[in-house]
Scaffold this active site. Structure first.
Site, PDB file in Angstrom:
ATOM      1  N   CYS A  36     -35.133  39.242  -4.873  1.00  0.00           N
ATOM      2  CA  CYS A  36     -36.304  38.792  -4.135  1.00  0.00           C
ATOM      3  C   CYS A  36     -37.536  38.662  -5.017  1.00  0.00           C
ATOM      4  O   CYS A  36     -38.394  37.813  -4.781  1.00  0.00           O
ATOM      5  CB  CYS A  36     -36.584  39.747  -2.978  1.00  0.00           C
ATOM      6  SG  CYS A  36     -36.760  41.464  -3.496  1.00  0.00           S
ATOM      7  N   LYS A  62     -26.972  51.815   6.831  1.00  0.00           N
ATOM      8  CA  LYS A  62     -25.970  50.744   6.901  1.00  0.00           C
ATOM      9  C   LYS A  62     -26.079  49.891   5.643  1.00  0.00           C
ATOM     10  O   LYS A  62     -27.036  49.151   5.456  1.00  0.00           O
ATOM     11  CB  LYS A  62     -26.172  49.850   8.125  1.00  0.00           C
ATOM     12  CG  LYS A  62     -24.965  48.919   8.358  1.00  0.00           C
ATOM     13  CD  LYS A  62     -25.280  47.733   9.229  1.00  0.00           C
ATOM     14  CE  LYS A  62     -25.718  46.528   8.438  1.00  0.00           C
ATOM     15  NZ  LYS A  62     -24.665  45.958   7.547  1.00  0.00           N
ATOM     16  N   GLU A  68     -36.751  29.940  -0.622  1.00  0.00           N
ATOM     17  CA  GLU A  68     -36.071  30.919  -1.471  1.00  0.00           C
ATOM     18  C   GLU A  68     -34.605  30.507  -1.626  1.00  0.00           C
ATOM     19  O   GLU A  68     -33.833  30.552  -0.673  1.00  0.00           O
ATOM     20  CB  GLU A  68     -36.175  32.317  -0.876  1.00  0.00           C
ATOM     21  CG  GLU A  68     -35.614  33.390  -1.780  1.00  0.00           C
ATOM     22  CD  GLU A  68     -35.802  34.784  -1.211  1.00  0.00           C
ATOM     23  OE1 GLU A  68     -36.024  35.723  -2.000  1.00  0.00           O
ATOM     24  OE2 GLU A  68     -35.709  34.953   0.017  1.00  0.00           O
ATOM     25  N   GLU A 106     -38.873  44.383   3.803  1.00  0.00           N
ATOM     26  CA  GLU A 106     -39.046  43.683   2.529  1.00  0.00           C
ATOM     27  C   GLU A 106     -38.152  42.462   2.616  1.00  0.00           C
ATOM     28  O   GLU A 106     -36.923  42.576   2.614  1.00  0.00           O
ATOM     29  CB  GLU A 106     -38.677  44.595   1.362  1.00  0.00           C
ATOM     30  CG  GLU A 106     -39.215  44.102   0.032  1.00  0.00           C
ATOM     31  CD  GLU A 106     -38.305  43.060  -0.580  1.00  0.00           C
ATOM     32  OE1 GLU A 106     -38.624  41.847  -0.454  1.00  0.00           O
ATOM     33  OE2 GLU A 106     -37.297  43.427  -1.167  1.00  0.00           O
TER      34      GLU A 106
END
Length: 501
Positions: free
Chosen positions: A301, A190, A401, A265
């Site tokens: 990331c 997906k 983040e 992750e």
């Protein structure tokens, strides 16, 4: 002049995207309209997989796995298909980069950089094709004596749900599918609803490479209903996900019901530790600012978004980082002179601007940027490269983040403080160290709670593990560890005499 990408859509012959289930492309009852992040234009539509569509895809993968068309295929056949696919990726590199530019606005110039290119995806498939005939089990000597055998076997884990983010579809498609296919698994992939067209084409190329029907299936759509139906499906054996920590937690919860294997992750707030004896403080500053602004505009990331800088060289660092910020160019992603992308959608734009406001409210010194770009770029989700200096590690911009072109500069006074600040985070994905002292470099590298550490530079390779500590995720992608993550280890014991063991 109003920015537009429509001519490139026509050149690439973009068509509405379909699902791929059991070897057949098909439509669904609902569709998703994709708008380009640089222009706001409607680019195209693709199918939104319903709960029923996802069930069909998982069952197709389950049947293919149980029938053994791939899991029990000869080693040389699996190797041949993966190598053929790697070559097809290289042949269609320009087309795929163009589709990605229509998907997420990543400029063609950045799509040529190895770590985000179609080339690294091809190399990853070649790398894992090489493991197929090399990873096996062991024959162990009897621990208690006697005449018997103890053996281990590695077998494919089964049906894998591979869920991709929008920011680096080439490398992450390869990082998930290459080891899974090498191990003999079947897959339902997906992609993000914000980067589906290039993944649809990558799946089409898998069929051209000769992959049997049902081995790889494609469901497109948002987290609801498509993603939720996939992660909760009882016939999925393993979930591999790259994305936000919030969704990662939901996946862990969903996996508990059937004890699905999970690889995650989940992002980072990676520090770069710049010591006064760095080989080149200016180059370190340009590297950090480049990771935060060039290409993905900080939507990565592993970007080193926290610069921990020795106090005596902080101003030199900030000056050079500001010069780097001024060199970043925005606009049409198909223009070779454009070096950075827009933020992926309006929600992310508002989020990043909110963090910038929060930084100013908490007392960080705004050196440059901090605003939305206007003029010809007003229709896109563009934010000027932003630097905060004199940041304390307890400020929001230093802890959360942001996923945008924002660099925070935190000063330190000595090595112990630098390590303490670096580890004072919930994340642990990557880190950088800039120093001329080799002993310090390895001393600090061993002290950092991070999965990947670069010394005077940072790069990604197909054969090295990628992943992080703490809330940056579970497991690793890349190399032998990734291949083994798509296997189960089975122990078999057999006496060689008629005596009881």
């Amino acid at each position: 002049m109003t920015l537009t990408v429509q001519p490139h859509r026509e050149t690439l012959g973009l068509k509405d995207g379909q699902l791929f289930v059991g070897g057949q492309f098909r439509d669904s009852d609902e569709t998703w309209t994709h708008h380009h992040p640089a222009t706001g234009e409607e680019i195209g539509r693709f199918a939104v997989a319903s709960v029923r569509d996802v069930d069909d895809a998982v069952r197709a993968a389950r049947k293919a796995f149980d029938d053994g068309v791939w899991s029990r295929a000869r080693v040389q056949e699996r190797v041949r298909v993966l190598l053929r696919y790697a070559n097809l990726l290289r042949e269609h590199s320009d087309e795929l980069r163009g589709l990605q530019a229509l998907d997420n606005g990543v400029p063609l110039s950045f799509g040529q950089i190895y770590a985000t290119s179609v080339g690294i995806a091809a190399d990853i498939f070649e790398h894992h094709a090489g493991w197929i005939d090399k990873v096996g089990g062991q024959t162990l000597p009897p621990y208690q004596g006697g005449d018997h055998l103890a053996m281990t076997f590695r077998e494919p884990v089964g049906v894998v749900a591979a869920i991709l983010p929008w920011n680096a579809p080439f490398v992450l498609f390869a990082q998930k599918l290459a080891p899974a296919l090498a191990a003999g698994c079947t897959i339902v992939v997906k992609p993000s609803e914000f980067a589906s067209f290039c993944v649809i084409r990558m799946v089409q190329l898998l069929t051209e490479a000769g992959l049997p029907d049902g081995v790889v299936n494609l469901v497109t759509g948002p987290g609801e209903p498509t993603g939720q139906a996939l992660i909760t499906h009882p016939l999925v054996d393993k979930i591999s996900f790259t994305g936000s920590r919030t969704v990662g937690r939901k996946i862990v919860e969903a996996s508990a019901a059937t004890m699905k294997r999970v690889s995650l992750e989940l992002g980072g707030k990676s520090p770069a530790l710049v010591f006064a004896d760095a080989p080149n403080v200016g180059l370190a500053a340009m590297t950090c600012m480049g990771m935060v602004t060039m290409g993905l505009s900080g939507q990565a990331c592993v970007a080193h978004t926290r610069a921990l800088v020795a106090r005596e060289v902080q101003e030199e660092f900030v000056t050079m980082a500001t010069m780097m910020a001024g060199a970043v160019t925005f606009g049409d992603p198909f223009d070779p002179a454009v070096l950075a992308s827009p933020l992926i959608n309006a929600r992310q734009l508002d989020r990043v601007l909110g963090y910038i406001n929060r930084g100013q409210e908490e007392g960080a010194r705004l050196v440059t940027g901090g605003t939305r770009l206007e003029g010809d770029l007003a229709s896109g989700n563009f934010v000027a490269p932003t630097i905060f200096a004199d940041v304390s590690n307890d400020m929001t911009v230093a802890r959360e983040e942001i996923f945008g072109p924002v660099l925070t500069v935190v000063p330190f006074d000595d090595e112990d403080e630098a390590v303490r600040l670096a580890n004072d985070t919930e994340y642990g994905l990557g880190a950088g160290i800039y120093t001329n002292d080799v002993k310090r470099a390895f001393r600090v590298a061993k002290s950092l709670r991070a999965g990947m550490v670069g010394i005077n530079g940072f790069q990604l390779e197909p054969h090295v593990p990628f992943g992080g500590y703490k809330q940056s995720g579970l497991g690793r992608e890349g190399g032998q560890s990734a291949y083994e993550a798509y296997t189960e280890l089975k122990t078999v014991m057999m006496p060689l005499t008629d005596e009881l063991m």
